[in-house]
Scaffold this active site. Structure first.
Site, mmCIF file in Angstrom:
data_model
loop_
_atom_site.group_PDB
_atom_site.id
_atom_site.type_symbol
_atom_site.label_atom_id
_atom_site.label_comp_id
_atom_site.label_asym_id
_atom_site.label_seq_id
_atom_site.Cartn_x
_atom_site.Cartn_y
_atom_site.Cartn_z
ATOM 1 N N THR A 29 0.854 -1.179 0.000
ATOM 2 C CA THR A 29 0.000 0.000 0.000
ATOM 3 C C THR A 29 0.896 1.236 0.000
ATOM 4 O OG1 THR A 29 -1.921 1.026 1.079
ATOM 5 C CG2 THR A 29 -0.304 -0.005 2.529
ATOM 6 N N ASN A 30 0.344 2.402 0.271
ATOM 7 C CA ASN A 30 1.145 3.632 0.273
ATOM 8 C C ASN A 30 0.583 4.614 1.298
ATOM 9 O OD1 ASN A 30 -0.820 5.525 -1.096
ATOM 10 N ND2 ASN A 30 -0.670 3.907 -2.647
ATOM 11 N N ARG A 31 1.201 5.772 1.395
ATOM 12 C CA ARG A 31 0.909 6.715 2.472
ATOM 13 C C ARG A 31 -0.220 7.692 2.175
ATOM 14 N NH1 ARG A 31 4.764 6.559 6.377
ATOM 15 N NH2 ARG A 31 6.853 5.846 5.827
ATOM 16 N N ALA A 95 -4.065 7.506 -4.993
ATOM 17 C CA ALA A 95 -2.684 7.061 -5.193
ATOM 18 C C ALA A 95 -2.759 5.561 -5.490
ATOM 19 C CB ALA A 95 -1.857 7.340 -3.952
#
Ligand code: C5P
Length: 222
Positions: A29-31, A95
């Site tokens: 995943t990402n921030r 994102a």
């Protein structure tokens, strides 16, 4: 103000990160916090648009008056966007992870004694922005993408607008921990005709400005 209304318009917004499972308990995943996309969905709804928000996993409450669809993976997000049907404007602020595991392990991946390396094979996810921007009878009149860059912000953002065939790009500098999870955002709006560097604004203010620009554009006032 009549030029700023979005009454009778349909809007699609994506927001948040995606989550690509590696096994039943882990994933990539990402921030992304989802804050900017949620603010945009709320701002479009406040101007009267019927908004579908397709959101990856976030800690945010769904904006009131917005149809919010929760998804995990990029493929789920792409399917939910397709299912949203024809819209006047799409703002893709999510994102979206570029890669997913080629195969999701059916059971929890185990490490073995003495193992010091694990190789994952990743494959590309669908590019939702590029797909939505393809010419055709169902193409939204206005497709807006984001370019989050740490280097060569404007060059990369201009290039992205052309490569993905979207109409507008909001370029934001994500170097040095800026933006992700923060309340502020400094962006440049890039269109075919012009570039506008907006001052440092809250994400709510960025959303309000963008919604005003979108209304002006769809109402033929720019
Ligand atoms: O290529 P890049 O990820 O930098 O492009 C960013 C823009 O494209 C954002 O608007 C993002 O929401 C969108 N995007 C997408 N699907 C992907 C990758 C990016 O919609 N698979």
């Amino acid at each position: 103000r009549p030029g700023q209304t979005l009454a009778g318009r349909r809007a699609l917004v994506t927001a948040g990160p995606t989550f690509e499972a590696l096994d039943p308990v882990r994933g990539l995943t990402n921030r992304s916090s989802g804050k900017q996309g949620y603010a945009i969905a709320a701002a479009l709804a406040a101007r009267g648009a019927a908004v579908t928000l397709v959101s990856g996993p976030t800690a945010l409450d769904p904006p009131t008056g917005v149809q919010t669809i929760a998804v995990e993976s990029a493929e789920d997000m792409a399917r939910a966007c397709e299912a949203a049907g024809r819209v006047d404007v799409a703002v893709l602020a999510a994102a979206v992870g570029d890669w997913r595991a080629e195969a999701v392990a059916p059971g929890k991946l185990k490490k073995s004694e003495g193992q010091d390396r694990l190789t994952l094979t990743l494959v590309r996810t669908p590019d939702i922005l590029a797909r939505l921007s393809q010419p055709g009878p169902n193409r939204p009149r206005l497709v807006v993408g984001f370019a989050a860059e740490t280097d060569g912000l404007l060059e990369n953002a201009r290039d992205k607008r052309l490569r993905k065939d979207c109409d507008w790009i909001l370029a934001n500098d994500v170097s040095e921990g800026r933006v992700f999870g923060q309340d502020g955002n400094a962006v440049t709006l890039i269109t075919a005709e012009r570039e506008e560097a907006w001052p440092s604004l809250s994400k709510a203010e960025v959303a309000a400005r963008l919604a005003d620009r979108i209304a002006q554009h769809l109402n033929g006032a720019d």
